[in-house]
Design a protein around this motif. Structure first.
Motif, PDB file in Angstrom:
ATOM      1  N   MET A  45     -50.286  33.291  45.135  1.00  0.00           N
ATOM      2  CA  MET A  45     -48.939  32.716  45.232  1.00  0.00           C
ATOM      3  C   MET A  45     -48.590  31.906  43.981  1.00  0.00           C
ATOM      4  N   ILE A  46     -49.580  31.185  43.464  1.00  0.00           N
ATOM      5  CA  ILE A  46     -49.356  30.385  42.251  1.00  0.00           C
ATOM      6  C   ILE A  46     -49.060  31.320  41.073  1.00  0.00           C
ATOM      7  N   ALA A  47     -49.838  32.382  40.958  1.00  0.00           N
ATOM      8  CA  ALA A  47     -49.630  33.351  39.879  1.00  0.00           C
ATOM      9  C   ALA A  47     -48.279  34.052  40.036  1.00  0.00           C
ATOM     10  N   ASP A  48     -47.922  34.396  41.266  1.00  0.00           N
ATOM     11  CA  ASP A  48     -46.628  35.046  41.520  1.00  0.00           C
ATOM     12  C   ASP A  48     -45.452  34.132  41.175  1.00  0.00           C
ATOM     13  N   ALA A  49     -45.681  32.833  41.193  1.00  0.00           N
ATOM     14  CA  ALA A  49     -44.632  31.866  40.836  1.00  0.00           C
ATOM     15  C   ALA A  49     -44.488  31.715  39.325  1.00  0.00           C
ATOM     16  N   GLY A  50     -45.314  32.463  38.559  1.00  0.00           N
ATOM     17  CA  GLY A  50     -45.175  32.447  37.112  1.00  0.00           C
ATOM     18  C   GLY A  50     -46.191  31.599  36.369  1.00  0.00           C
ATOM     19  N   PHE A  51     -47.155  31.050  37.065  1.00  0.00           N
ATOM     20  CA  PHE A  51     -48.176  30.248  36.402  1.00  0.00           C
ATOM     21  C   PHE A  51     -49.311  31.150  35.919  1.00  0.00           C
ATOM     22  N   VAL A  52     -50.006  30.720  34.894  1.00  0.00           N
ATOM     23  CA  VAL A  52     -51.142  31.468  34.334  1.00  0.00           C
ATOM     24  C   VAL A  52     -52.379  30.583  34.356  1.00  0.00           C
ATOM     25  N   ASN A  53     -53.497  31.185  34.050  1.00  0.00           N
ATOM     26  CA  ASN A  53     -54.779  30.476  34.044  1.00  0.00           C
ATOM     27  C   ASN A  53     -55.016  29.754  35.373  1.00  0.00           C
ATOM     28  N   VAL A  54     -54.733  30.454  36.455  1.00  0.00           N
ATOM     29  CA  VAL A  54     -54.901  29.872  37.790  1.00  0.00           C
ATOM     30  C   VAL A  54     -56.393  29.749  38.087  1.00  0.00           C
ATOM     31  N   GLN A  55     -56.793  28.560  38.449  1.00  0.00           N
ATOM     32  CA  GLN A  55     -58.196  28.289  38.765  1.00  0.00           C
ATOM     33  C   GLN A  55     -58.271  27.465  40.037  1.00  0.00           C
ATOM     34  N   ARG A  56     -59.383  27.584  40.718  1.00  0.00           N
ATOM     35  CA  ARG A  56     -59.618  26.740  41.883  1.00  0.00           C
ATOM     36  C   ARG A  56     -61.025  26.182  41.813  1.00  0.00           C
TER      37      ARG A  56
END
Length: 72
Positions: A45-56
């Motif tokens: 969902m975070i990536a679909d919102a346009g963010f990159v380098n998504v990490q948890r």
């Protein structure tokens, strides 16, 4: 994690009810936490919102998760 879930489901509603008189509010807390999306889905969902380098990053043995990302 099992200890935390047991605490959240059984112990916290009793203690919260004794302290505040509202056991149902603390039962609802457990139910709402169990309805959270899976971490992989949240990252999508975070990536679909346009963010990159998504990490948890899992904290406290999986009790909490820290998400981070950047906006291009």
């Amino acid at each position: 994690r099992l200890i935390y879930v047991g605490y959240l489901k059984y112990v916290l509603p009793i203690l919260g009810g004794l302290l505040t008189g509202s056991r149902s509010s603390y039962s609802y807390l457990h139910e709402s936490i169990c309805e959270f999306s899976e971490p992989k889905a949240i990252c999508s969902m975070i990536a679909d919102a346009g963010f990159v380098n998504v990490q948890r990053r899992s904290l406290l043995g999986g009790v909490a998760i820290l998400y981070s990302s950047t906006k291009p």
